[in-house]
Design an enzyme around this catalytic site. Structure first.
Site, PDB file in Angstrom:
ATOM      1  N   ARG A  38       0.841  -1.208   0.000  1.00  0.00           N
ATOM      2  CA  ARG A  38       0.000   0.000   0.000  1.00  0.00           C
ATOM      3  C   ARG A  38       0.878   1.261   0.000  1.00  0.00           C
ATOM      4  O   ARG A  38       0.446   2.318  -0.438  1.00  0.00           O
ATOM      5  CB  ARG A  38      -0.926   0.016   1.209  1.00  0.00           C
ATOM      6  N   LYS A 193     -14.826  -7.377   8.235  1.00  0.00           N
ATOM      7  CA  LYS A 193     -15.403  -6.023   8.342  1.00  0.00           C
ATOM      8  C   LYS A 193     -16.880  -6.090   7.940  1.00  0.00           C
ATOM      9  O   LYS A 193     -17.291  -5.648   6.871  1.00  0.00           O
ATOM     10  CB  LYS A 193     -14.620  -5.045   7.480  1.00  0.00           C
ATOM     11  N   GLY A 330      -6.997  -5.019   2.125  1.00  0.00           N
ATOM     12  CA  GLY A 330      -5.720  -5.071   2.830  1.00  0.00           C
ATOM     13  C   GLY A 330      -5.295  -6.500   3.125  1.00  0.00           C
ATOM     14  O   GLY A 330      -4.188  -6.919   2.776  1.00  0.00           O
ATOM     15  N   GLY A 353     -13.420  -2.835   1.273  1.00  0.00           N
ATOM     16  CA  GLY A 353     -14.758  -2.247   1.385  1.00  0.00           C
ATOM     17  C   GLY A 353     -14.990  -1.196   0.305  1.00  0.00           C
ATOM     18  O   GLY A 353     -16.075  -1.114  -0.280  1.00  0.00           O
TER      19      GLY A 353
HETATM   20  P1  ADP Z   1      -9.831  -7.205   3.687  1.00  0.00           P
HETATM   21  O1  ADP Z   1      -8.787  -6.446   4.461  1.00  0.00           O
HETATM   22  O2  ADP Z   1      -9.227  -8.063   2.644  1.00  0.00           O
HETATM   23  O3  ADP Z   1     -10.923  -6.307   3.183  1.00  0.00           O
HETATM   24  P2  ADP Z   1     -11.172  -7.894   6.147  1.00  0.00           P
HETATM   25  O4  ADP Z   1     -10.356  -6.874   6.858  1.00  0.00           O
HETATM   26  O5  ADP Z   1     -12.632  -7.691   6.058  1.00  0.00           O
HETATM   27  O6  ADP Z   1     -10.546  -8.206   4.703  1.00  0.00           O
HETATM   28  O7  ADP Z   1     -11.020  -9.293   6.872  1.00  0.00           O
HETATM   29  C1  ADP Z   1      -9.807  -9.953   7.053  1.00  0.00           C
HETATM   30  C2  ADP Z   1      -9.704 -10.509   8.443  1.00  0.00           C
HETATM   31  O8  ADP Z   1     -10.770 -11.417   8.702  1.00  0.00           O
HETATM   32  C3  ADP Z   1      -8.430 -11.290   8.636  1.00  0.00           C
HETATM   33  O9  ADP Z   1      -7.812 -10.876   9.841  1.00  0.00           O
HETATM   34  C4  ADP Z   1      -8.927 -12.728   8.731  1.00  0.00           C
HETATM   35  O10 ADP Z   1      -8.072 -13.532   9.462  1.00  0.00           O
HETATM   36  C5  ADP Z   1     -10.265 -12.540   9.405  1.00  0.00           C
HETATM   37  N1  ADP Z   1     -11.198 -13.666   9.274  1.00  0.00           N
HETATM   38  C6  ADP Z   1     -11.689 -14.241   8.167  1.00  0.00           C
HETATM   39  N2  ADP Z   1     -12.517 -15.261   8.463  1.00  0.00           N
HETATM   40  C7  ADP Z   1     -12.566 -15.333   9.814  1.00  0.00           C
HETATM   41  C8  ADP Z   1     -13.266 -16.167  10.745  1.00  0.00           C
HETATM   42  N3  ADP Z   1     -14.060 -17.164  10.335  1.00  0.00           N
HETATM   43  N4  ADP Z   1     -13.075 -15.928  12.059  1.00  0.00           N
HETATM   44  C9  ADP Z   1     -12.252 -14.938  12.470  1.00  0.00           C
HETATM   45  N5  ADP Z   1     -11.576 -14.128  11.659  1.00  0.00           N
HETATM   46  C10 ADP Z   1     -11.735 -14.318  10.343  1.00  0.00           C
HETATM   47  C1  3PG Z   2      -8.858  -0.719   4.808  1.00  0.00           C
HETATM   48  O1  3PG Z   2      -7.869  -1.286   5.266  1.00  0.00           O
HETATM   49  O2  3PG Z   2      -9.784  -1.337   4.231  1.00  0.00           O
HETATM   50  C2  3PG Z   2      -8.910   0.776   4.830  1.00  0.00           C
HETATM   51  O3  3PG Z   2      -7.726   1.306   5.355  1.00  0.00           O
HETATM   52  C3  3PG Z   2     -10.121   1.255   5.613  1.00  0.00           C
HETATM   53  O4  3PG Z   2     -10.034   0.887   6.960  1.00  0.00           O
HETATM   54  P1  3PG Z   2     -11.364   0.909   7.860  1.00  0.00           P
HETATM   55  O5  3PG Z   2     -12.210  -0.259   7.429  1.00  0.00           O
HETATM   56  O6  3PG Z   2     -10.881   0.788   9.296  1.00  0.00           O
HETATM   57  O7  3PG Z   2     -12.076   2.201   7.611  1.00  0.00           O
HETATM   58 MG    MG Z   3      -8.563  -5.888   6.486  1.00  0.00          MG
END
Ligand code: ADP
Ligand code: 3PG
Ligand code: MG
Length: 370
Positions: A38, A193, A330, A353
């Protein structure tokens, strides 16, 4: 169209740049080489502004301070190394004098903007205070631009504003997908998230042919239906998704961590940390027939083996399918970089997101504000 950096006069101007330096930081504050993508992504904009002799003031968030209060100091060092240029750091917003004394082409990074509670409240007073520091605002934080926060939607009210090179590239790539994608379009949504992502599922059910849901997102959907998810990660929120929709694919079984033992079952006792083998088969056969794939969110706790299993299998299936593939987020990109598969996708987005929101709604709060 939005004003872009090339069409904005930044020569010898004070330029406030909102970036997304939100990268995973270990407890020892060490930053792994695989985690700086990033930062790499914003280098072209920074180099351009240096060439234009701008005084560069960077704003970013890091993590969610309600969960963990992370300073941007260590990220400042990583970014400085990467850019091979000194970057000053300020813990306060009281930097008018500092900026006056900066040389043209110098960079100043402000501390984690989410330490200021006004940021997430989209406070006008914070937006004004930040805008007051500069002549021009550049939004280079595509990946946070679905958030109505002061540094995203507030500042453009008070400053001449444009988007940066990375933001422009993200929009161009996603527009390509929106305008002429081939069907079947399969969306894969996972991660944790939940409240951000659950809102766009209905939109994806409209535009895609199949929507595959995993991760803690799936746990939350089952939980809302009264299914016992035991100690799994769920979010207790209200949402409305038509679970009878034939396009919706939910896991049929889970990878479970129970009393220090890994189990695979359709009933959860302990924590559901991944989707199970039946679900992996179901998801992979949907992927096999896809012509376009959009993926955000690991389907399990990929940082803890063997709960990276489904994300690994899904990755292999996508690569094998030869579908046009767009992946973002991320953690999702971090996972793909660790297993050295990130180059196999057609577009890697810095946003999770934000990418889902842009694809679902064809707009972003941060763009509307410009
Ligand atoms: P991204 O950053 O790709 O948008 P998110 O931040 O929404 O993805 O989610 C990623 C996080 O979710 C990681 O820390 C992953 O380990 C966690 N995760 C995924 N599935 C599960 C689960 N079943 N239980 C707990 N944590 C989970
Ligand atoms: C992300 O990692 O998806 C962005 O930095 C946004 O973070 P946030 O979901 O905490 O707003
Ligand atoms: Mg994430």
């Amino acid at each position: 169209m939005y004003k872009n950096l090339k069409n904005t006069d930044v020569f010898k101007k004070r330029v406030l740049v909102r970036v997304d330096l939100n990268i995973p930081i270990g407890d020892n504050l060490k930053i792994d080489k695989s985690e700086i993508w990033r930062l790499e992504a914003i280098i072209p904009t920074l180099k351009y502004l240096i060439k234009q002799k701008s005084k560069i003031i960077l704003i970013s968030h890091l993590g969610r301070p309600k969960e963990k209060k992370l300073s941007l100091k260590s990220v400042c060092n990583s970014l400085s190394k990467l850019l091979r240029k000194k970057i000053s750091f300020s813990e306060t917003l009281n930097v008018k004098k500092t900026i006056e004394l900066m040389n043209f082409g110098d960079i100043l990074l402000l501390e984690n903007i989410r330490f200021d509670s006004r940021e997430e409240k989209n406070s006008d007073s914070l937006a004004k205070e930040l805008a007051d520091l500069a002549d021009i605002f550049v939004n280079e934080a595509f990946s946070v631009s679905h958030r109505e926060h002061a540094s995203i939607v507030g500042i453009p009210k008070y400053l001449d504003s444009c988007i940066g090179f990375l933001f422009e590239k993200e929009i161009d790539e996603l527009n390509k997908v929106l305008k002429n994608f081939k069907r079947p379009l399969v969306a894969i949504i996972g991660g944790n998230k939940i409240s951000t992502k659950i809102k766009v599922i209905n939109k994806f059910l409209n535009i895609s042919d199949k929507v595959l849901i995993g991760g803690a997102l799936a746990n939350t959907i089952f939980y809302s239906q009264g299914v016992d998810m035991s100690d799994s990660l769920v979010e207790k929120i209200d949402f409305n998704i038509d679970l009878d929709n034939k396009k919706l694919f939910l896991p049929q079984d889970f990878g479970i961590w129970d009393n220090n033992v890994v189990k695979y079952s359709d009933k959860v006792q302990g924590k559901a940390l991944d989707i199970g083998p039946k679900s992996i088969d179901l998801f992979c056969s949907a992927i096999k027939s896809a012509k376009t794939i959009v993926w955000n969110g690991p389907l399990g706790l990929y940082t803890q083996k063997p709960f990276d299993k489904s994300s690994l299998e899904i990755t292999k299936a996508i690569i094998k399918s030869k579908a046009y593939s767009v992946v973002g987020g991320g953690d999702t990109v971090e996972f793909l970089r660790k297993i050295k598969k990130d180059k196999k996708f057609n577009h890697i987005s810095t946003g999770g997101g934000a990418m889902l929101n842009y694809l679902a709604n064809e707009r972003l709060a941060g763009l509307d504000a410009l």
